[in-house]
Motif scaffolding. Structure first.
Motif, PDB file in Angstrom:
ATOM      1  N   ARG A 138      65.195  50.897  39.328  1.00 25.73           N
ATOM      2  CA  ARG A 138      65.021  50.435  40.700  1.00 25.73           C
ATOM      3  C   ARG A 138      63.756  49.596  40.850  1.00 25.73           C
ATOM      4  O   ARG A 138      63.727  48.612  41.613  1.00 25.73           O
ATOM      5  CB  ARG A 138      64.989  51.630  41.630  1.00 25.73           C
ATOM      6  N   CYS A 139      62.699  49.926  40.140  1.00 25.93           N
ATOM      7  CA  CYS A 139      61.466  49.125  40.195  1.00 25.93           C
ATOM      8  C   CYS A 139      61.686  47.740  39.604  1.00 25.93           C
ATOM      9  O   CYS A 139      61.249  46.727  40.171  1.00 25.93           O
ATOM     10  CB  CYS A 139      60.345  49.852  39.461  1.00 25.93           C
ATOM     11  N   ILE A 158      61.302  43.948  41.277  1.00 25.26           N
ATOM     12  CA  ILE A 158      60.488  42.911  40.644  1.00 25.26           C
ATOM     13  C   ILE A 158      61.293  41.630  40.436  1.00 25.26           C
ATOM     14  O   ILE A 158      60.823  40.519  40.697  1.00 25.26           O
ATOM     15  CB  ILE A 158      59.924  43.429  39.312  1.00 25.26           C
ATOM     16  N   LEU A 159      62.534  41.776  40.019  1.00 25.84           N
ATOM     17  CA  LEU A 159      63.381  40.598  39.806  1.00 25.84           C
ATOM     18  C   LEU A 159      63.718  39.911  41.128  1.00 25.84           C
ATOM     19  O   LEU A 159      63.808  38.679  41.193  1.00 25.84           O
ATOM     20  CB  LEU A 159      64.660  40.998  39.079  1.00 25.84           C
ATOM     21  N   LEU A 160      63.904  40.687  42.186  1.00 22.49           N
ATOM     22  CA  LEU A 160      64.164  40.078  43.487  1.00 22.49           C
ATOM     23  C   LEU A 160      62.956  39.260  43.948  1.00 22.49           C
ATOM     24  O   LEU A 160      63.094  38.147  44.480  1.00 22.49           O
ATOM     25  CB  LEU A 160      64.493  41.165  44.510  1.00 22.49           C
ATOM     26  N   ALA A 161      61.749  39.804  43.752  1.00 25.07           N
ATOM     27  CA  ALA A 161      60.546  39.053  44.108  1.00 25.07           C
ATOM     28  C   ALA A 161      60.411  37.797  43.256  1.00 25.07           C
ATOM     29  O   ALA A 161      60.007  36.727  43.746  1.00 25.07           O
ATOM     30  CB  ALA A 161      59.314  39.937  43.943  1.00 25.07           C
ATOM     31  N   MET A 207      56.533  42.196  45.172  1.00 24.39           N
ATOM     32  CA  MET A 207      56.595  43.217  44.123  1.00 24.39           C
ATOM     33  C   MET A 207      55.962  44.532  44.570  1.00 24.39           C
ATOM     34  O   MET A 207      56.207  45.590  43.970  1.00 24.39           O
ATOM     35  CB  MET A 207      55.902  42.706  42.864  1.00 24.39           C
ATOM     36  N   ALA A 208      55.137  44.444  45.602  1.00 21.99           N
ATOM     37  CA  ALA A 208      54.554  45.695  46.115  1.00 21.99           C
ATOM     38  C   ALA A 208      55.615  46.630  46.662  1.00 21.99           C
ATOM     39  O   ALA A 208      55.343  47.819  46.901  1.00 21.99           O
ATOM     40  CB  ALA A 208      53.520  45.364  47.197  1.00 21.99           C
ATOM     41  N   PRO A 221      60.830  52.902  45.998  1.00 25.67           N
ATOM     42  CA  PRO A 221      61.564  53.843  45.137  1.00 25.67           C
ATOM     43  C   PRO A 221      60.669  54.942  44.563  1.00 25.67           C
ATOM     44  O   PRO A 221      61.142  56.044  44.291  1.00 25.67           O
ATOM     45  CB  PRO A 221      62.126  52.944  44.040  1.00 25.67           C
ATOM     46  N   VAL A 222      59.372  54.644  44.385  1.00 22.03           N
ATOM     47  CA  VAL A 222      58.480  55.694  43.895  1.00 22.03           C
ATOM     48  C   VAL A 222      58.367  56.814  44.921  1.00 22.03           C
ATOM     49  O   VAL A 222      58.449  58.011  44.600  1.00 22.03           O
ATOM     50  CB  VAL A 222      57.094  55.106  43.561  1.00 22.03           C
TER      51      VAL A 222
END
Length: 464
Positions: free
Chosen positions: A63-64, A68-71, A13-14, A19-20
């Motif tokens: 995008r964030c 998070i969902l991928l992690a 999640m880091a 994207p930031v």
């Protein structure tokens, strides 16, 4: 309840920092537009600037959330839920005494059924049934032989979710064979004395050394079993054979003397026809015998022919301060024993439950393995008055198990207070649902939303 099978992937999640940083890098200063009157355009410029910031922040959030969902997907999320179980507990009775048992405890059993308890047969598998139908099957005609101790041990492994259990059984002692298992506080055991609590029968007749015929009468009740001998009236066939008993001892001469004295005591008491021979050389062994007491650490000769063989175990000598425990006699002090494997059925045990006398059944021979010695330095058996009484049922067994009416002490059925030793039940297996498909759907939806939002912002550029 949400659980992650590989939570280490949460560190991924880091990645939302990417994207930031991209969002901050792509923020370019606005263009300066030449207009005739700046005053007329100031308000509209502020509004347009605010719309650009809102649009960019929404894209950043999409995008964030996608990262998070991928992690979360890589962490393998599952949802565990305990199955709904409205059953409060079990009522168990064995088929062979179900009608009499129900009559003994009818008010309690009926109240348990009304409270939500279910009826199960007290037999391997613990099959569930409807009690009214089970009572109509007239199971009293069936025979149950499985030890209650074995059933309770299996029950504590099978009963799920630590539900309460009510056992209703007769108190026959012969149904409690083997080692007593630990009993937890979730088991409530109710035992009763059946109606046929007394029995008397002849255990056989045999010819004595002086030519008379003796009949062994057995009487059994909840308090114990007794034997009486009387002269035969000619109603039973008599055993006229002579029992041939051979004692072989090489280095254990004194052991042979103790054993010979015990066998002679049995001969005098029963007046049976017995031939007792003590040998010290293997060449003097007879071609056949009813009993061979092999009081030696040497291996048995290959040509030994005996229906029953008592032999000493060989191995490491272990000093112990324990007791020799038998079924019907007081404990006998045990000082030494041989560390042997319990590969046969134990008849006598020590204080820790290990077999001291074990029976191994073969095709034509019964071998009794004794992991001690007939020596006062090893145990108090040679000096005990119970020694001949312990040998008697081995030499001349009686099939009295089915008629044995002795009752077990109720204290033996009480739960154990040491909860550390109690076998924990397996419990109900929770229902596990994989959430990977849900994560994939959410990822696809977020990805499409992100692409659509990018296309929308490209088709509708901001104008000053």
């Amino acid at each position: 309840m949400l659980q992650l099978l590989q939570p280490i992937w949460l560190y991924a999640m880091a990645g939302i920092i990417i994207p930031v940083l991209i969002h901050l890098w792509n923020m370019s200063p606005g263009k300066t537009l030449l207009v005739g009157s700046v005053t007329l355009m100031q308000e509209n410029s502020r509004q347009q600037s605010r719309r650009v910031k809102l649009t960019d922040w929404f894209l950043l959030l999409l995008r964030c959330f996608l990262i998070i969902l991928l992690a979360l997907l890589l962490s393998k999320p599952v949802w565990q839920q305990q199955p709904v179980n409205k059953e409060k507990g079990w009522i168990l009775m064995e088929p062979s005494h179900i009608n009499e048992t129900y009559q003994q405890f009818q008010p309690l059993i009926d109240s348990l059924l009304q409270a939500g308890y279910t009826f199960h047969y007290l037999q391997p598998g613990f099959r569930e049934a409807r009690l009214p139908a089970a009572l109509e099957e007239r199971g009293d005609t069936l025979a149950d032989t499985t030890s209650y101790w074995e059933l309770v041990r299996a029950l504590q492994q099978q009963r799920a979710n630590q539900r309460a259990v009510y056992l209703f059984t007769p108190n026959y002692l012969h149904r409690f064979e083997g080692l007593r298992p630990v009993i937890d506080t979730g088991i409530h055991w109710y035992a009763y004395t059946p109606k046929d609590s007394t029995a008397a029968w002849p255990a056989g007749a045999y010819a004595t050394a002086d030519g008379t015929i003796r009949v062994r009468q057995v009487s059994s009740n909840p308090g114990g079993t007794s034997y009486a001998y009387e002269e035969n009236t000619g109603t039973l066939p008599a055993d006229t054979a002579t029992s041939r008993l051979v004692i072989f001892a090489d280095a254990y001469v004194q052991d042979a003397r103790y054993l010979q004295a015990a066998l002679k005591a049995i001969q005098q008491f029963t007046r049976r026809k017995m031939q007792i021979a003590v040998l010290h050389e293997t060449t003097a062994l007879p071609s056949a015998a009813d009993w061979l007491f092999w009081l030696s650490a040497k291996p048995l000769p290959a040509n030994v022919n005996a229906h029953n063989i008592w032999r000493y175990d060989s191995g490491k000598v272990v000093n112990t301060a324990s007791w020799l425990l038998t079924e019907n006699m007081p404990p006998i002090a045990l000082y030494k024993s041989i560390a042997a494997q319990d590969t046969a059925a134990a008849l006598w045990r020590d204080g820790t439950g290990h077999g001291v006398l074990r029976l191994e059944k073969r095709a034509t021979t019964s071998i009794y393995h004794f992991s001690s010695r007939l020596d006062p330095a090893w145990n108090e058996l040679p000096w005990s008055p119970a020694f001949p009484a312990l040998l008697l049922p081995l030499l001349f067994p009686d099939s009295i198990t089915a008629k044995d009416k002795r009752a077990i002490a109720l204290q033996q059925l009480a739960p154990d207070t040491d909860q550390q030793a109690v076998i924990k039940p397996a419990g109900i297996t929770p229902v596990t649902k994989d959430l990977s498909s849900v994560c994939w759907i959410a990822i696809v939806i977020l990805f499409l939303a992100e692409r659509l939002w990018v296309l929308r912002t490209q088709k509708n550029p901001a104008h000053g």
